[in-house]
Design a protein around this motif. Sequence first.
Motif, PDB file in Angstrom:
ATOM      1  N   GLU A 168       0.843  -1.207   0.000  1.00 22.88           N
ATOM      2  CA  GLU A 168       0.000   0.000   0.000  1.00 22.88           C
ATOM      3  C   GLU A 168       0.872   1.249   0.000  1.00 22.88           C
ATOM      4  N   ILE A 169       0.474   2.233  -0.786  1.00 20.97           N
ATOM      5  CA  ILE A 169       1.105   3.540  -0.766  1.00 20.97           C
ATOM      6  C   ILE A 169       0.020   4.615  -0.718  1.00 20.97           C
ATOM      7  N   LYS A 170       0.427   5.849  -0.503  1.00 16.38           N
ATOM      8  CA  LYS A 170      -0.496   6.978  -0.542  1.00 16.38           C
ATOM      9  C   LYS A 170      -0.188   7.794  -1.793  1.00 16.38           C
ATOM     10  N   LEU A 171      -1.180   7.927  -2.662  1.00 20.42           N
ATOM     11  CA  LEU A 171      -1.008   8.723  -3.878  1.00 20.42           C
ATOM     12  C   LEU A 171      -1.213  10.188  -3.521  1.00 20.42           C
ATOM     13  N   THR A 172      -0.131  10.941  -3.590  1.00 22.70           N
ATOM     14  CA  THR A 172      -0.115  12.317  -3.125  1.00 22.70           C
ATOM     15  C   THR A 172      -0.388  13.300  -4.266  1.00 22.70           C
ATOM     16  N   HIS A 173      -0.646  14.526  -3.899  1.00 23.95           N
ATOM     17  CA  HIS A 173      -0.932  15.632  -4.815  1.00 23.95           C
ATOM     18  C   HIS A 173       0.268  15.851  -5.749  1.00 23.95           C
ATOM     19  N   GLY A 174       0.075  15.628  -7.057  1.00 31.37           N
ATOM     20  CA  GLY A 174       1.142  15.818  -8.025  1.00 31.37           C
ATOM     21  C   GLY A 174       2.022  14.604  -8.249  1.00 31.37           C
ATOM     22  N   SER A 175       1.641  13.456  -7.712  1.00 29.90           N
ATOM     23  CA  SER A 175       2.480  12.261  -7.832  1.00 29.90           C
ATOM     24  C   SER A 175       2.232  11.518  -9.138  1.00 29.90           C
ATOM     25  N   LEU A 176       3.206  10.684  -9.505  1.00 28.89           N
ATOM     26  CA  LEU A 176       3.127   9.837 -10.690  1.00 28.89           C
ATOM     27  C   LEU A 176       3.465   8.407 -10.295  1.00 28.89           C
ATOM     28  N   LEU A 177       2.591   7.466 -10.667  1.00 29.42           N
ATOM     29  CA  LEU A 177       2.821   6.047 -10.455  1.00 29.42           C
ATOM     30  C   LEU A 177       2.908   5.371 -11.816  1.00 29.42           C
ATOM     31  N   MET A 178       4.034   4.706 -12.093  1.00 27.31           N
ATOM     32  CA  MET A 178       4.236   4.011 -13.362  1.00 27.31           C
ATOM     33  C   MET A 178       4.170   2.507 -13.128  1.00 27.31           C
ATOM     34  N   MET A 179       3.215   1.845 -13.787  1.00 30.15           N
ATOM     35  CA  MET A 179       3.083   0.390 -13.707  1.00 30.15           C
ATOM     36  C   MET A 179       3.382  -0.193 -15.083  1.00 30.15           C
ATOM     37  N   THR A 180       4.405  -1.044 -15.156  1.00 34.75           N
ATOM     38  CA  THR A 180       4.835  -1.606 -16.440  1.00 34.75           C
ATOM     39  C   THR A 180       5.116  -3.103 -16.279  1.00 34.75           C
ATOM     40  N   GLY A 181       5.690  -3.700 -17.331  1.00 38.79           N
ATOM     41  CA  GLY A 181       6.080  -5.103 -17.270  1.00 38.79           C
ATOM     42  C   GLY A 181       4.903  -6.026 -17.004  1.00 38.79           C
ATOM     43  N   THR A 182       5.115  -6.987 -16.092  1.00 38.79           N
ATOM     44  CA  THR A 182       4.093  -7.997 -15.800  1.00 38.79           C
ATOM     45  C   THR A 182       3.170  -7.603 -14.640  1.00 38.79           C
ATOM     46  N   THR A 183       3.193  -6.353 -14.235  1.00 38.06           N
ATOM     47  CA  THR A 183       2.418  -5.923 -13.063  1.00 38.06           C
ATOM     48  C   THR A 183       0.956  -6.337 -13.150  1.00 38.06           C
ATOM     49  N   GLN A 184       0.309  -6.069 -14.282  1.00 36.44           N
ATOM     50  CA  GLN A 184      -1.121  -6.342 -14.404  1.00 36.44           C
ATOM     51  C   GLN A 184      -1.427  -7.842 -14.480  1.00 36.44           C
ATOM     52  N   HIS A 185      -0.440  -8.659 -14.823  1.00 36.62           N
ATOM     53  CA  HIS A 185      -0.644 -10.106 -14.856  1.00 36.62           C
ATOM     54  C   HIS A 185      -0.755 -10.682 -13.448  1.00 36.62           C
ATOM     55  N   PHE A 186       0.001 -10.096 -12.512  1.00 38.07           N
ATOM     56  CA  PHE A 186       0.136 -10.706 -11.198  1.00 38.07           C
ATOM     57  C   PHE A 186      -0.529  -9.932 -10.058  1.00 38.07           C
ATOM     58  N   TRP A 187      -0.882  -8.675 -10.296  1.00 40.19           N
ATOM     59  CA  TRP A 187      -1.387  -7.845  -9.200  1.00 40.19           C
ATOM     60  C   TRP A 187      -2.722  -7.187  -9.555  1.00 40.19           C
ATOM     61  N   GLN A 188      -3.541  -7.001  -8.519  1.00 33.56           N
ATOM     62  CA  GLN A 188      -4.729  -6.155  -8.602  1.00 33.56           C
ATOM     63  C   GLN A 188      -4.499  -4.916  -7.742  1.00 33.56           C
ATOM     64  N   HIS A 189      -5.298  -3.883  -7.985  1.00 29.50           N
ATOM     65  CA  HIS A 189      -5.203  -2.673  -7.165  1.00 29.50           C
ATOM     66  C   HIS A 189      -6.585  -2.082  -6.949  1.00 29.50           C
ATOM     67  N   GLN A 190      -6.699  -1.237  -5.930  1.00 32.51           N
ATOM     68  CA  GLN A 190      -7.967  -0.574  -5.636  1.00 32.51           C
ATOM     69  C   GLN A 190      -7.731   0.755  -4.929  1.00 32.51           C
ATOM     70  N   ILE A 191      -8.747   1.614  -4.994  1.00 34.79           N
ATOM     71  CA  ILE A 191      -8.827   2.823  -4.175  1.00 34.79           C
ATOM     72  C   ILE A 191     -10.010   2.616  -3.229  1.00 34.79           C
ATOM     73  N   PRO A 192      -9.768   2.351  -1.947  1.00 33.31           N
ATOM     74  CA  PRO A 192     -10.885   2.087  -1.035  1.00 33.31           C
ATOM     75  C   PRO A 192     -11.593   3.373  -0.610  1.00 33.31           C
ATOM     76  N   LYS A 193     -12.783   3.199  -0.098  1.00 33.46           N
ATOM     77  CA  LYS A 193     -13.523   4.338   0.441  1.00 33.46           C
ATOM     78  C   LYS A 193     -12.823   4.870   1.685  1.00 33.46           C
ATOM     79  N   MET A 194     -12.907   6.189   1.871  1.00 35.89           N
ATOM     80  CA  MET A 194     -12.414   6.861   3.078  1.00 35.89           C
ATOM     81  C   MET A 194     -13.478   7.896   3.445  1.00 35.89           C
TER      82      MET A 194
END
Length: 210
Positions: A168-194
């Motif tokens: 888990e990480i915190k996506l901050t104001h102005g941040s960039l997250l790069m997902m490449t390679g086999t990431t989508q084959h092996f991982w799921q992600h979500q933004i939960p309610k707060m």
Amino acid sequence: MSNQLSIWSDGNDKTNMQGEQLPMPDAEVMFYYNFFDNNESNQLLVELYKTIFWQQQSTIIFGKKVNLPRLTAWYGEPDKSYSYSKITMEPILWTPLLIKIKSKIESLSEIKFNSVLLNLYRDGKDSVAWHSDDEPELGKNPVIASVSFGVPRRFMFRHKTKKELKYEIKLTHGSLLMMTGTTQHFWQHQIPKMNKLTQPRINLTFRQIT
């Protein structure tokens, strides 16, 4: 949608182009904490909020029509439609603002993007459920460049087969997250309610539609 938008500030007015590789097996994920500085992020947040053609999309769950818990928009090149969650989106042509954001990402990634999915999380009650960005039109190893503006939100990963692997990480104001390679084959992600959050977040996920 309210016409009032509070400016978010984390107190950091400097960009940080040195990315951090997240310690996730079977994945290639880089995180840039302040890819856009605070002043530019504030300007982009306001302009995106006001100028993007936000839509309330719906899908069918157990035979019932259900609104997605966020607003969305799809921009890009004319022939780059996108389908997910039983929804097909036809692109709106690039705006100068989106090209500006895209160009800065491309200068770092050296990858050309032809489309972008935008999500407006109006407050903490908006969310996105567990999923992978692995639709066929994204290619064998999808490249996803995710930029966030506004109130920080939790971003959670879980491995598809090794259930004990979570991150888990915190996506901050102005941040960039790069997902490449086999990431989508092996991982799921979500933004939960707060539910206690009252301020919005805008997320742009730049993609390559084949």
